[in-house]
Design a protein around this motif. Structure first.
Motif, PDB file in Angstrom:
ATOM      1  N   GLY A 139       0.705  -1.218  -0.036  1.00 47.94           N
ATOM      2  CA  GLY A 139       0.005   0.048   0.096  1.00 47.94           C
ATOM      3  C   GLY A 139       0.785   1.443  -0.030  1.00 47.94           C
ATOM      4  O   GLY A 139       0.437   2.403  -0.309  1.00 47.94           O
ATOM      5  N   LEU A 140       1.930   1.297   0.314  1.00 52.46           N
ATOM      6  CA  LEU A 140       3.036   2.377   0.286  1.00 52.46           C
ATOM      7  C   LEU A 140       3.872   2.428  -1.020  1.00 52.46           C
ATOM      8  O   LEU A 140       4.557   3.335  -1.045  1.00 52.46           O
ATOM      9  CB  LEU A 140       4.013   2.110   1.455  1.00 52.46           C
ATOM     10  CG  LEU A 140       3.445   2.139   3.064  1.00 52.46           C
ATOM     11  CD1 LEU A 140       4.599   1.714   3.933  1.00 52.46           C
ATOM     12  CD2 LEU A 140       2.765   3.491   3.192  1.00 52.46           C
ATOM     13  N   SER A 141       3.648   1.490  -1.916  1.00 49.68           N
ATOM     14  CA  SER A 141       4.395   1.372  -2.955  1.00 49.68           C
ATOM     15  C   SER A 141       3.863   2.292  -4.412  1.00 49.68           C
ATOM     16  O   SER A 141       4.788   2.695  -5.065  1.00 49.68           O
ATOM     17  CB  SER A 141       4.197   0.203  -3.798  1.00 49.68           C
ATOM     18  OG  SER A 141       2.912  -0.294  -4.248  1.00 49.68           O
ATOM     19  N   ALA A 142       2.560   3.061  -4.043  1.00 45.55           N
ATOM     20  CA  ALA A 142       2.231   4.035  -5.195  1.00 45.55           C
ATOM     21  C   ALA A 142       1.169   4.945  -4.540  1.00 45.55           C
ATOM     22  O   ALA A 142       0.443   4.568  -3.636  1.00 45.55           O
ATOM     23  CB  ALA A 142       1.672   3.196  -6.237  1.00 45.55           C
ATOM     24  N   GLU A 143       0.850   5.929  -5.362  1.00 40.39           N
ATOM     25  CA  GLU A 143      -0.118   6.761  -4.535  1.00 40.39           C
ATOM     26  C   GLU A 143      -1.536   6.565  -5.570  1.00 40.39           C
ATOM     27  O   GLU A 143      -1.354   5.874  -6.670  1.00 40.39           O
ATOM     28  CB  GLU A 143       0.192   8.326  -5.267  1.00 40.39           C
ATOM     29  CG  GLU A 143       1.219   8.755  -4.149  1.00 40.39           C
ATOM     30  CD  GLU A 143       0.990   9.046  -2.779  1.00 40.39           C
ATOM     31  OE1 GLU A 143      -0.248   8.993  -2.610  1.00 40.39           O
ATOM     32  OE2 GLU A 143       1.737   9.482  -1.973  1.00 40.39           O
ATOM     33  N   PRO A 144      -2.557   6.498  -5.095  1.00 44.61           N
ATOM     34  CA  PRO A 144      -2.819   7.367  -3.952  1.00 44.61           C
ATOM     35  C   PRO A 144      -2.986   6.573  -2.714  1.00 44.61           C
ATOM     36  O   PRO A 144      -2.951   6.968  -1.737  1.00 44.61           O
ATOM     37  CB  PRO A 144      -4.411   8.029  -4.173  1.00 44.61           C
ATOM     38  CG  PRO A 144      -4.942   6.994  -5.004  1.00 44.61           C
ATOM     39  CD  PRO A 144      -3.731   6.400  -5.997  1.00 44.61           C
ATOM     40  N   SER A 145      -2.541   5.495  -2.814  1.00 43.34           N
ATOM     41  CA  SER A 145      -2.850   4.391  -1.713  1.00 43.34           C
ATOM     42  C   SER A 145      -1.639   4.731  -0.361  1.00 43.34           C
ATOM     43  O   SER A 145      -1.878   4.320   0.649  1.00 43.34           O
ATOM     44  CB  SER A 145      -2.605   2.969  -2.086  1.00 43.34           C
ATOM     45  OG  SER A 145      -1.402   2.323  -2.596  1.00 43.34           O
ATOM     46  N   ARG A 146      -0.386   5.286  -0.920  1.00 40.31           N
ATOM     47  CA  ARG A 146       0.612   5.583   0.017  1.00 40.31           C
ATOM     48  C   ARG A 146       0.035   6.540   0.812  1.00 40.31           C
ATOM     49  O   ARG A 146       0.170   6.508   2.168  1.00 40.31           O
ATOM     50  CB  ARG A 146       1.752   6.032  -0.797  1.00 40.31           C
ATOM     51  CG  ARG A 146       2.923   6.566   0.376  1.00 40.31           C
ATOM     52  CD  ARG A 146       4.081   7.378  -0.540  1.00 40.31           C
ATOM     53  NE  ARG A 146       3.759   7.122  -1.805  1.00 40.31           N
ATOM     54  CZ  ARG A 146       4.760   6.727  -2.683  1.00 40.31           C
ATOM     55  NH1 ARG A 146       5.937   6.384  -2.382  1.00 40.31           N
ATOM     56  NH2 ARG A 146       4.558   6.535  -4.086  1.00 40.31           N
ATOM     57  N   SER A 147      -0.650   7.415   0.296  1.00 37.33           N
ATOM     58  CA  SER A 147      -1.061   8.699   1.206  1.00 37.33           C
ATOM     59  C   SER A 147      -2.143   8.134   2.053  1.00 37.33           C
ATOM     60  O   SER A 147      -2.240   8.659   3.435  1.00 37.33           O
ATOM     61  CB  SER A 147      -1.649   9.919   0.307  1.00 37.33           C
ATOM     62  OG  SER A 147      -0.442  10.704  -0.274  1.00 37.33           O
ATOM     63  N   ALA A 148      -3.102   7.284   1.655  1.00 30.96           N
ATOM     64  CA  ALA A 148      -4.074   6.915   2.427  1.00 30.96           C
ATOM     65  C   ALA A 148      -3.670   5.933   3.506  1.00 30.96           C
ATOM     66  O   ALA A 148      -4.113   6.031   4.461  1.00 30.96           O
ATOM     67  CB  ALA A 148      -5.000   6.126   1.316  1.00 30.96           C
TER      68      ALA A 148
END
Length: 156
Positions: A139-148
């Motif tokens: 989940g930290l590997s790409a936006e927008p999931s990193r910010s979420a």
């Protein structure tokens, strides 16, 4: 509404496993199951007697519908598993050759729905009040999931 014991955030997909050992060209039958580390953790928590909720996303496809049905069967709250209208639900195919170190092929192209979870989709109160928040590194590997994912962790 009582908050779940565990809120899990991250990957969901379908795993396809051969029922025989060997290369894929030698395999004649396969089985399938819920896959993705986050979904597996949510299912395991539920099977162990904890209430679990999953924050993720599937595609608007047969595989996504199968996974939502399986989560319900296992007692996992899938209220916050979104349905992405254009991306497909991920699939992983294993090759049991050798069985102690299976080869895995991940189909998450051009992107997986779970990588498109946004901050505004997050259930703030549920995350803040659950006993545990469990997130994936994916989940930290790409936006927008990193910010979420970072936002969810800050709320905890």
């Amino acid at each position: 509404m009582t908050p779940p014991d565990v809120v899990v955030m991250g990957r969901i997909g379908m795993d396809i496993y051969p029922e025989q050992v060997g290369s894929l060209s030698d395999v004649s039958t396969f089985s399938h199951a819920v896959g993705g580390s986050a979904a597996n953790v949510a299912v395991a928590c539920s099977r162990l007697g904890c209430s679990a909720a999953l924050i993720s996303a599937v595609g608007d496809d047969r595989v996504g519908r199968y996974l939502l049905s399986e989560l319900a069967e296992y007692g996992v709250d899938a209220t916050y598993v979104g349905v992405h209208q254009t991306l497909k639900t991920p699939v992983v195919i294993a090759e049991l050759n050798p069985p102690e170190d299976p080869g895995l092929e991940f189909y998450r192209w051009p992107s997986a729905p779970d990588l498109h979870i946004t901050e505004h989709e997050l259930p703030t109160q549920m995350i803040e009040s659950a006993r545990l928040l469990w997130v994936t590194g994916t989940g930290l590997s790409a936006e927008p999931s990193r910010s979420a994912t970072c936002t969810a962790m800050r709320w905890r």
